[in-house]
Design a protein around this motif. Sequence first.
Motif, mmCIF file in Angstrom:
data_model
loop_
_atom_site.group_PDB
_atom_site.id
_atom_site.type_symbol
_atom_site.label_atom_id
_atom_site.label_comp_id
_atom_site.label_asym_id
_atom_site.label_seq_id
_atom_site.Cartn_x
_atom_site.Cartn_y
_atom_site.Cartn_z
ATOM 1 N N SER A 165 0.809 -1.222 0.000
ATOM 2 C CA SER A 165 0.000 0.000 0.000
ATOM 3 C C SER A 165 0.844 1.275 0.000
ATOM 4 C CB SER A 165 -1.004 -0.013 1.143
ATOM 5 O OG SER A 165 -0.376 -0.200 2.381
ATOM 6 N N PRO A 166 1.966 1.366 0.711
ATOM 7 C CA PRO A 166 2.761 2.586 0.613
ATOM 8 C C PRO A 166 3.274 2.856 -0.808
ATOM 9 C CG PRO A 166 3.412 1.368 2.560
ATOM 10 C CD PRO A 166 2.479 0.487 1.781
ATOM 11 N N LEU A 167 3.654 1.799 -1.523
ATOM 12 C CA LEU A 167 4.125 1.974 -2.896
ATOM 13 C C LEU A 167 2.991 2.478 -3.791
ATOM 14 C CD1 LEU A 167 6.304 1.691 -5.092
ATOM 15 C CD2 LEU A 167 5.508 -0.653 -5.414
ATOM 16 N N VAL A 168 1.824 1.860 -3.673
ATOM 17 C CA VAL A 168 0.681 2.255 -4.500
ATOM 18 C C VAL A 168 0.238 3.671 -4.158
ATOM 19 C CG1 VAL A 168 -1.732 1.711 -5.035
ATOM 20 C CG2 VAL A 168 -0.043 -0.130 -4.870
ATOM 21 N N LEU A 169 0.157 3.999 -2.872
ATOM 22 C CA LEU A 169 -0.230 5.350 -2.456
ATOM 23 C C LEU A 169 0.789 6.381 -2.933
ATOM 24 C CD1 LEU A 169 -2.103 7.262 -0.903
ATOM 25 C CD2 LEU A 169 -0.779 6.718 1.166
ATOM 26 N N GLY A 170 2.066 6.071 -2.780
ATOM 27 C CA GLY A 170 3.111 6.987 -3.238
ATOM 28 C C GLY A 170 3.064 7.198 -4.738
ATOM 29 N N ALA A 171 2.837 6.138 -5.492
ATOM 30 C CA ALA A 171 2.729 6.254 -6.945
ATOM 31 C C ALA A 171 1.525 7.104 -7.331
ATOM 32 C CB ALA A 171 2.625 4.869 -7.578
#
Length: 148
Positions: free
Chosen positions: A82-88
Amino acid sequence: MKNLLALLAGGLFGAGLAMSGMTDTTKVIGFLDVFGGWDLTLALVMVGALLVTVPGYYWILQQPRPACETRFHMPAKASLDSPLVLGAALFGIGWGLVGYCPGPSIAVLGYGNWQVVPFLMMLLLGGWLAGPVRTALESGIKVDQQRA
């Protein structure tokens, strides 16, 4: 030597951004406007970059070690979270709103474009806040897991 190579690579990168039009926000927003007046030229820039990068990446990894390091530093995580998806998603929203991403926003300073400074300040603030926000989110997740 490491710093000199980094300076040369950064200069080459900045020149490539300028020559390809990646520093022109109207061109970038035109590229992102898929349902409007879509400008395909930046897609060609990205394809050209991949044609150079992919073979170079595999060639470099065949070497015993990098030129200026003792070992290769590869990402340890290979999955989406989720941090990767949110950051993207946040990156994409910011890119779409103003037409800049970090590299081109720094490169346009070379043109004397000081209008990009507020964007860069918010970029730095976001980077600075990312650690504490992630820590807070992760500690909240652990608390919720303990309650369940």
